[in-house]
Design an enzyme around this catalytic site. Structure first.
Site, PDB file in Angstrom:
ATOM      1  N   THR A  76       4.132 -11.021  -1.273  1.00 36.67           N
ATOM      2  CA  THR A  76       3.318 -11.848  -0.369  1.00 36.67           C
ATOM      3  C   THR A  76       1.858 -11.570  -0.713  1.00 36.67           C
ATOM      4  N   THR A  82       6.453   2.683  12.990  1.00 34.05           N
ATOM      5  CA  THR A  82       5.030   2.985  13.208  1.00 34.05           C
ATOM      6  C   THR A  82       4.800   3.546  14.613  1.00 34.05           C
ATOM      7  N   ASP A  83       3.712   4.289  14.770  1.00 35.36           N
ATOM      8  CA  ASP A  83       3.375   4.796  16.112  1.00 35.36           C
ATOM      9  C   ASP A  83       2.972   3.663  17.053  1.00 35.36           C
ATOM     10  N   GLU A  84       2.675   2.477  16.479  1.00 39.05           N
ATOM     11  CA  GLU A  84       2.223   1.374  17.338  1.00 39.05           C
ATOM     12  C   GLU A  84       3.321   0.883  18.271  1.00 39.05           C
ATOM     13  N   TYR A 132       2.698  -7.720  16.159  1.00 39.71           N
ATOM     14  CA  TYR A 132       3.111  -6.823  15.063  1.00 39.71           C
ATOM     15  C   TYR A 132       3.917  -5.656  15.619  1.00 39.71           C
ATOM     16  N   ASN A 171      -2.392   5.191   8.140  1.00 36.28           N
ATOM     17  CA  ASN A 171      -2.551   5.753   6.789  1.00 36.28           C
ATOM     18  C   ASN A 171      -3.850   5.272   6.173  1.00 36.28           C
ATOM     19  N   PRO A 173      -7.830  -9.057  20.747  1.00 36.91           N
ATOM     20  CA  PRO A 173      -7.084  -9.163  22.018  1.00 36.91           C
ATOM     21  C   PRO A 173      -5.964  -8.120  22.075  1.00 36.91           C
ATOM     22  N   PHE A 175       0.822  -1.223   0.000  1.00 30.79           N
ATOM     23  CA  PHE A 175       0.000   0.000   0.000  1.00 30.79           C
ATOM     24  C   PHE A 175       0.854   1.270   0.000  1.00 30.79           C
ATOM     25  N   ILE A 176       1.596   1.508   1.067  1.00 27.16           N
ATOM     26  CA  ILE A 176       2.333   2.782   1.160  1.00 27.16           C
ATOM     27  C   ILE A 176       3.518   2.769   0.194  1.00 27.16           C
ATOM     28  N   SER A 218       7.309  -6.578  16.909  1.00 24.92           N
ATOM     29  CA  SER A 218       8.295  -6.865  15.853  1.00 24.92           C
ATOM     30  C   SER A 218       8.776  -5.561  15.210  1.00 24.92           C
ATOM     31  N   LYS A 219       7.888  -4.599  15.059  1.00 27.38           N
ATOM     32  CA  LYS A 219       8.297  -3.303  14.488  1.00 27.38           C
ATOM     33  C   LYS A 219       9.208  -2.560  15.475  1.00 27.38           C
ATOM     34  N   LEU A 242      -9.058  -1.295   8.212  1.00 21.84           N
ATOM     35  CA  LEU A 242     -10.398  -0.789   8.555  1.00 21.84           C
ATOM     36  C   LEU A 242     -11.124  -0.080   7.405  1.00 21.84           C
ATOM     37  N   GLU A 245       5.417  -7.610   7.387  1.00 24.53           N
ATOM     38  CA  GLU A 245       4.062  -8.083   7.661  1.00 24.53           C
ATOM     39  C   GLU A 245       3.422  -6.956   8.453  1.00 24.53           C
TER      40      GLU A 245
HETATM   41  P1  NAD Z   1       1.483  -3.722   3.163  1.00 20.66           P
HETATM   42  O1  NAD Z   1       1.192  -4.949   3.965  1.00 20.66           O
HETATM   43  O2  NAD Z   1       0.435  -3.145   2.277  1.00 20.66           O
HETATM   44  O3  NAD Z   1       2.780  -3.992   2.248  1.00 20.66           O
HETATM   45  C1  NAD Z   1       3.880  -4.711   2.699  1.00 20.66           C
HETATM   46  C2  NAD Z   1       4.731  -5.077   1.482  1.00 20.66           C
HETATM   47  O4  NAD Z   1       5.908  -5.776   1.941  1.00 20.66           O
HETATM   48  C3  NAD Z   1       4.023  -6.023   0.500  1.00 20.66           C
HETATM   49  O5  NAD Z   1       4.183  -5.568  -0.821  1.00 20.66           O
HETATM   50  C4  NAD Z   1       4.737  -7.351   0.704  1.00 20.66           C
HETATM   51  O6  NAD Z   1       4.771  -8.176  -0.470  1.00 20.66           O
HETATM   52  C5  NAD Z   1       6.134  -6.886   1.106  1.00 20.66           C
HETATM   53  N1  NAD Z   1       6.872  -7.905   1.876  1.00 20.66           N
HETATM   54  C6  NAD Z   1       6.422  -8.611   2.938  1.00 20.66           C
HETATM   55  N2  NAD Z   1       7.379  -9.468   3.361  1.00 20.66           N
HETATM   56  C7  NAD Z   1       8.463  -9.263   2.564  1.00 20.66           C
HETATM   57  C8  NAD Z   1       9.765  -9.819   2.522  1.00 20.66           C
HETATM   58  N3  NAD Z   1      10.146 -10.789   3.382  1.00 20.66           N
HETATM   59  N4  NAD Z   1      10.646  -9.395   1.592  1.00 20.66           N
HETATM   60  C9  NAD Z   1      10.271  -8.418   0.691  1.00 20.66           C
HETATM   61  N5  NAD Z   1       9.037  -7.864   0.679  1.00 20.66           N
HETATM   62  C10 NAD Z   1       8.154  -8.292   1.604  1.00 20.66           C
HETATM   63  O7  NAD Z   1       1.991  -2.654   4.227  1.00 20.66           O
HETATM   64  P2  NAD Z   1       1.768  -1.063   4.272  1.00 20.66           P
HETATM   65  O8  NAD Z   1       0.499  -0.756   4.957  1.00 20.66           O
HETATM   66  O9  NAD Z   1       2.046  -0.491   2.937  1.00 20.66           O
HETATM   67  O10 NAD Z   1       2.948  -0.659   5.279  1.00 20.66           O
HETATM   68  C11 NAD Z   1       4.273  -0.469   4.780  1.00 20.66           C
HETATM   69  C12 NAD Z   1       5.208  -0.192   5.941  1.00 20.66           C
HETATM   70  O11 NAD Z   1       4.770   0.963   6.642  1.00 20.66           O
HETATM   71  C13 NAD Z   1       5.258  -1.327   6.971  1.00 20.66           C
HETATM   72  O12 NAD Z   1       6.598  -1.460   7.397  1.00 20.66           O
HETATM   73  C14 NAD Z   1       4.375  -0.822   8.110  1.00 20.66           C
HETATM   74  O13 NAD Z   1       4.798  -1.340   9.334  1.00 20.66           O
HETATM   75  C15 NAD Z   1       4.609   0.677   8.023  1.00 20.66           C
HETATM   76  N6  NAD Z   1       3.500   1.526   8.493  1.00 20.66           N
HETATM   77  C16 NAD Z   1       2.232   1.323   8.024  1.00 20.66           C
HETATM   78  C17 NAD Z   1       1.195   2.154   8.440  1.00 20.66           C
HETATM   79  C18 NAD Z   1      -0.211   1.970   7.903  1.00 20.66           C
HETATM   80  O14 NAD Z   1      -1.114   2.644   8.383  1.00 20.66           O
HETATM   81  N7  NAD Z   1      -0.442   1.121   6.923  1.00 20.66           N
HETATM   82  C19 NAD Z   1       1.452   3.182   9.372  1.00 20.66           C
HETATM   83  C20 NAD Z   1       2.768   3.372   9.832  1.00 20.66           C
HETATM   84  C21 NAD Z   1       3.782   2.539   9.382  1.00 20.66           C
HETATM   85  P1  TYD Z   2      -6.493  -1.455  11.349  1.00 23.05           P
HETATM   86  O1  TYD Z   2      -6.872  -0.844  10.040  1.00 23.05           O
HETATM   87  O2  TYD Z   2      -6.275  -2.935  11.414  1.00 23.05           O
HETATM   88  O3  TYD Z   2      -5.192  -0.672  11.854  1.00 23.05           O
HETATM   89  P2  TYD Z   2      -4.412  -0.741  13.291  1.00 23.05           P
HETATM   90  O4  TYD Z   2      -4.885  -1.880  14.077  1.00 23.05           O
HETATM   91  O5  TYD Z   2      -2.999  -0.938  12.826  1.00 23.05           O
HETATM   92  O6  TYD Z   2      -4.648   0.584  13.935  1.00 23.05           O
HETATM   93  O7  TYD Z   2      -7.587  -1.084  12.416  1.00 23.05           O
HETATM   94  C1  TYD Z   2      -7.882   0.271  12.721  1.00 23.05           C
HETATM   95  C2  TYD Z   2      -8.852   0.273  13.870  1.00 23.05           C
HETATM   96  O8  TYD Z   2     -10.093  -0.302  13.421  1.00 23.05           O
HETATM   97  C3  TYD Z   2      -8.420  -0.574  15.061  1.00 23.05           C
HETATM   98  O9  TYD Z   2      -8.830   0.075  16.253  1.00 23.05           O
HETATM   99  C4  TYD Z   2      -9.176  -1.881  14.883  1.00 23.05           C
HETATM  100  C5  TYD Z   2     -10.473  -1.443  14.225  1.00 23.05           C
HETATM  101  N1  TYD Z   2     -11.101  -2.424  13.297  1.00 23.05           N
HETATM  102  C6  TYD Z   2     -12.452  -2.737  13.446  1.00 23.05           C
HETATM  103  O10 TYD Z   2     -13.151  -2.218  14.332  1.00 23.05           O
HETATM  104  N2  TYD Z   2     -13.012  -3.636  12.576  1.00 23.05           N
HETATM  105  C7  TYD Z   2     -12.282  -4.250  11.601  1.00 23.05           C
HETATM  106  O11 TYD Z   2     -12.853  -5.104  10.855  1.00 23.05           O
HETATM  107  C8  TYD Z   2     -10.906  -3.904  11.449  1.00 23.05           C
HETATM  108  C9  TYD Z   2     -10.053  -4.534  10.382  1.00 23.05           C
HETATM  109  C10 TYD Z   2     -10.361  -2.979  12.326  1.00 23.05           C
END
Ligand code: NAD
Ligand code: TYD
Length: 346
Positions: free
Chosen positions: A35, A124-126, A149, A179, A273, A11-12, A152-153, A189, A83
Site C-alpha cells: 500500500t 498496540t497500546d492504543e 484505528y 515506535n 478529534p 516500518f516495523i 480496528s486493532k 510524528l 492500516e
Molecule cells: P506501516 O503502516 O509502516 O506498515 C504497514 C504495512 O502493512 C505496509 O507495508 C503495508 O503495505 C502493509 N499492508 C497494509 N494493508 C495490507 C494488506 N491488506 N495486506 C498485506 N499487507 C498490507 O505500519 P507500522 O508502523 O510498521 O506498524 C506495523 C504493525 O505494528 C501494525 O499492525 C501496527 O498496528 C502495529 N504497531 C505499530 C506501532 C508504531 O508505533 N508504529 C506501535 C505498536 C503497534
Molecule cells: P503519531 O505519530 O501519529 O502516533 P499515535 O497517534 O499513534 O500516537 O502521533 C504521535 C503524537 O504526536 C500524537 O499525540 C499526535 C501528535 N502529532 C502532532 O502533534 N503533530 C503531527 O503532525 C502528528 C503526525 C502527530
C-alpha cells in the site's frame, strides 16, 4: 522455523525482517500488499539472502494465502500488516475495518487450517484508550479504543483471543507503545518533524502539545517480538513499552535543538478529534517472564534516527513527492483537517 511476516515492507515489519535475517536461522516469507506505506526500498539487500522471499499479496485474499500456505511449510506467523495511521482512520475508517479486522480474521483462519504452530499478533497500546496523569496500562486494563484505528486493532486483538479460546489456536498478542527509528513513514510524528525541519517547513503540533507518548526504539520492539514468538506462552498478552514518557512539545523541542533549526517553526494546529491524552505502558510482565528490557536510551535512539533521516534524504523525499503530497494538503494545507478556523478552541 519458516516465518510468514505480513506487512514486512512497512516500518516495523522491515526492521523485523532484517533483524531475523541477521540474528536467526529462520526462513522469512514477507507477504505485503505494498500500500502507500509499504516500500521495497525498506528491504534493500534482503532479496540476496536465500532465506528470504517476498510475495506481493493482500491478507484479505483467501486464495492467495491458501496458495502460499500450500507452497511453503510455514510454522509461524508474525502479523504486522495493517492500516496504521490514526489521522487517516479519522478521514476514512472503512479500510481500517476491512484490512485490520477482516484481514486478520482471514489470516487467522488460513493459518489455523495450515497448522501454524505460533501466531504472533502485533497489537498496540492504543487498544487501551487514554490515561489521565496517573497510572499505566497493564495487560488486564480494559480495552477502550478511541480512534477508528484503535477500535480496528482492538477487534483484531480480540479475534486472536477468541481463536485461542475457541480453537486452542496458539496465538500470542503483544501491545506495544509508539515506535521510532529508521524507515518510519513520514506521516508519523518524529519523521514528519525531522523532514519538515530539514525543509524549513512549519512543525505542526496538535492542540496544546501536552499529549504524552511512551517512545520505544524499533530494534527493541523487534527483539521483544522475537522473544515472545519463541518463548511466550500461547494465549498470553504481553505489553511492550519504552519506560520513556514524553509530551509531544518536549519531543519537538528536542528535535529543533538537534537539527539546529528555529523554534519559530513550531506551529500549534487544530487538534486531532478524539486525541488520546496519555499512553504509558507497564511492561513488567515481559521483563519478568522473558527477561526483556529496552536497551536503547531515548537520547541515543533519537540521535540515530535523526542521523538516518539526514543520511537517507532521497528515501523520504521520494515518498513525500508522491501520493503523500495530496494527504499532506488535506491534513495540514489551507482549510485542511488541522487548520484552525476562527473561533476554534482546540
Ligand atoms: P506501516 O503502516 O509502516 O506498515 C504497514 C504495512 O502493512 C505496509 O507495508 C503495508 O503495505 C502493509 N499492508 C497494509 N494493508 C495490507 C494488506 N491488506 N495486506 C498485506 N499487507 C498490507 O505500519 P507500522 O508502523 O510498521 O506498524 C506495523 C504493525 O505494528 C501494525 O499492525 C501496527 O498496528 C502495529 N504497531 C505499530 C506501532 C508504531 O508505533 N508504529 C506501535 C505498536 C503497534
Ligand atoms: P503519531 O505519530 O501519529 O502516533 P499515535 O497517534 O499513534 O500516537 O502521533 C504521535 C503524537 O504526536 C500524537 O499525540 C499526535 C501528535 N502529532 C502532532 O502533534 N503533530 C503531527 O503532525 C502528528 C503526525 C502527530
Amino acid at each position: 522455523m519458516t516465518i510468514l511476516v505480513t506487512g514486512g515492507a512497512g516500518f516495523i515489519g522491515s526492521n523485523f525482517v532484517r533483524y531475523q535475517l541477521a540474528e536467526s536461522e529462520a526462513r522469512i516469507i514477507n507477504f505485503d500488499l505494498l500500500t502507500y506505506a509499504g516500500n521495497l526500498a525498506n528491504l534493500e539487500g534482503c532479496s540476496e539472502d536465500p532465506r528470504y522471499r517476498f510475495v506481493r499479496g493482500d491478507i484479505r485474499d483467501r486464495a492467495a494465502l491458501q496458495k502460499l500456505f500450500a507452497e511453503e511449510s510455514i510454522t509461524a506467523v508474525v502479523h504486522f500488516a495493517a492500516e496504521s495511521h490514526v489521522d487517516r482512520s479519522v478521514e476514512g475508517p472503512e479500510i481500517f475495518v476491512t484490512t485490520n479486522v477482516l484481514g486478520t480474521e482471514i489470516l487467522l483462519e488460513e493459518s489455523r487450517s495450515a497448522g501454524v504452530e505460533r501466531f504472533l499478533m502485533v497489537s498496540t497500546d492504543e487498544v487501551y484508550g487514554s490515561l489521565g496523569t496517573e497510572g499505566m496500562f497493564t495487560e488486564t486494563s480494559p480495552l477502550a479504543p478511541n480512534s477508528p484505528y484503535a477500535a480496528s486493532k482492538a477487534s483484531a486483538d480480540l479475534l486472536c483471543r477468541a481463536f485461542f479460546k475457541t480453537y486452542d489456536f496458539p496465538v500470542l498478542i503483544t501491545r506495544c507503545s509508539n515506535n521510532y527509528g529508521p524507515y518510519q513513514f513520514p506521516e508519523k510524528l518524529i519523521p514528519l518533524m525531522i523532514a519538515n525541519a530539514m525543509e524549513g517547513k512549519p512543525l505542526p503540533v496538535y492542540g496544546d502539545g501536552q499529549h504524552v507518548r511512551d517512545w520505544l526504539f524499533v530494534d527493541d520492539h523487534c527483539r521483544a517480538l522475537d522473544l515472545v514468538l519463541r518463548k511466550g506462552t500461547p494465549g498470553a498478552v504481553y505489553n511492550i513499552g519504552g519506560c520513556n514518557e514524553m509530551a509531544n512539545l518536549e519531543l519537538v523541542n528536542l528535535l529543533v535543538n538537534k537539527l539546529e533549526v528555529s523554534r519559530d517553526l513550531i506551529t500549534f494546529v487544530k487538534d486531532r478529534p478524539g486525541h488520546d491524552r496519555r499512553y504509558a505502558i507497564d511492561a513488567g510482565k515481559i521483563m519478568t517472564e522473558l527477561g526483556w528490557e529496552p536497551s536503547v536510551l531515548f537520547a541515543e535512539g533519537l540521535g540515530r534516527t535523526v542521523d538516518w533521516y539526514l543520511d537517507n534524504r532521497s528515501w523520504w523525499e521520494t515518498i513525500r513527492s508522491g501520493e503523500y503530497t495530496r494527504y499532506y494538503e488535506e491534513m495540514y494545507g489551507e482549510g485542511g483537517r488541522h487548520t484552525r478556523r476562527p473561533g476554534d478552541t482546540s
